[in-house]
Design an enzyme around this catalytic site. Structure first.
Site, short mmCIF file in Angstrom:
data_model
loop_
_atom_site.label_atom_id
_atom_site.label_comp_id
_atom_site.label_asym_id
_atom_site.label_seq_id
_atom_site.Cartn_x
_atom_site.Cartn_y
_atom_site.Cartn_z
N ASP A 32 0.75 -1.28 -0.02
CA ASP A 32 0.14 -0.26 0.42
C ASP A 32 1.07 1.50 0.11
O ASP A 32 2.32 1.01 0.12
CB ASP A 32 -1.07 0.21 1.05
CG ASP A 32 -2.08 -0.86 0.61
OD1 ASP A 32 -2.08 -1.91 0.30
OD2 ASP A 32 -2.64 -1.15 2.33
N1 URA Z 1 -1.20 -5.83 4.06
C1 URA Z 1 -1.96 -4.65 3.87
O1 URA Z 1 -2.57 -4.42 4.30
N2 URA Z 1 -0.98 -3.96 3.36
C2 URA Z 1 0.42 -3.83 2.43
O2 URA Z 1 0.74 -3.01 2.10
C3 URA Z 1 0.34 -5.23 2.51
C4 URA Z 1 0.41 -5.93 2.97
#
Ligand code: URA
Length: 234
Positions: A102
């Site tokens: 993310d």
């Molecule tokens: N899980 C998440 O919630 N976000 C990420 O970036 C990676 C794994």
């Protein structure tokens, strides 16, 4: 060789990415648009993407990058925002990230032009273990919530597989999962009543972030790439 594989070998995208590029009509063979990823081609077929001919395979490279917050884990952004690929010296190679983090997550992500390796590492059947460090609120996380995370929680896209979870200090969890669903760690924590404030990936298969600074990168050695090819490792 299949057209999609040929594109992946030339460093255009992962095998799956190449299939999408072909289906969207961006690939020509000897001047004619081809939308069938299975078309048989070789180096003399005159394969072009967006009108540019592909010359033989590029040197394969794999970089480990420590993604800072706010940097996108895509190859290019239509709004000109900074992407993970901008953090690596590509020397003309077409690099792209292996999987996603993310925008507000930090930590270990691989960037490569090796389509086969990227596909292998992101395909769910290979179950590459990924370890995340999540700071959550409220803290601490009670034992019954940790147990639920370990056993699997029901999310709207199904129950999660068993995970390794430990609370390294009150409100800081280390979770190892081997599925790569969207926002998985945040959703798992939310499902047991805890909000993720910061999320960092510290391990991917056999690789560790160690003390690489945020925004930093290092090119993997041949032996590390070989080791990755033999992943899963845990
Ligand atoms: N899980 C998440 O919630 N976000 C990420 O970036 C990676 C794994």
């Amino acid at each position: 060789m299949r057209l999609a594989k040929f594109l992946a070998h030339a460093g255009v995208a992962s095998r799956r990415g190449a299939e999408e590029i072909i289906r969207s009509g961006r690939v020509q063979i000897a001047g004619t648009t081809v939308t069938d990823p299975a078309r048989d081609v070789d180096i003399d077929s005159g394969v072009a993407v967006d009108g540019k001919f592909l010359e033989g395979p590029e040197e394969r490279m794999v970089f480990l990058v420590n993604k800072p917050k706010g940097v996108l884990s895509t190859a290019a952004d239509t709004h000109g925002r900074r992407t993970i690929v901008d953090l690596v010296p590509s020397r003309g190679a077409r690099l792209y990230p292996v999987g996603r983090l993310d925008a507000d997550s930090t930590g270990l992500i691989l960037v490569t032009n090796d389509g086969d390796l990227a596909q292998r590492l992101t395909h769910p059947s290979f179950e590459v273990p990924r370890t995340y460090r999540a700071a959550v609120r409220p803290a601490p996380v009670p034992e019954h919530a940790l147990r639920r995370l370990r056993e699997g929680v029901d999310l709207d896209d199904g129950r999660t597989a068993p995970a390794k979870v430990r609370q390294v200090k009150p409100g800081v969890l280390e979770l190892t999962i081997h599925e790569g669903r969207n926002h998985q760690v945040k959703r798992m924590c939310e499902a047991v009543g805890h909000r993720v404030n910061t999320l960092q990936r510290i391990r991917f298969g056999p690789l560790r972030l160690d003390d690489l600074p945020e925004g930093g990168h290092r090119r993997l050695k041949a032996a590390e790439v070989e080791n990755l090819r033999r992943t899963p490792s845990g």
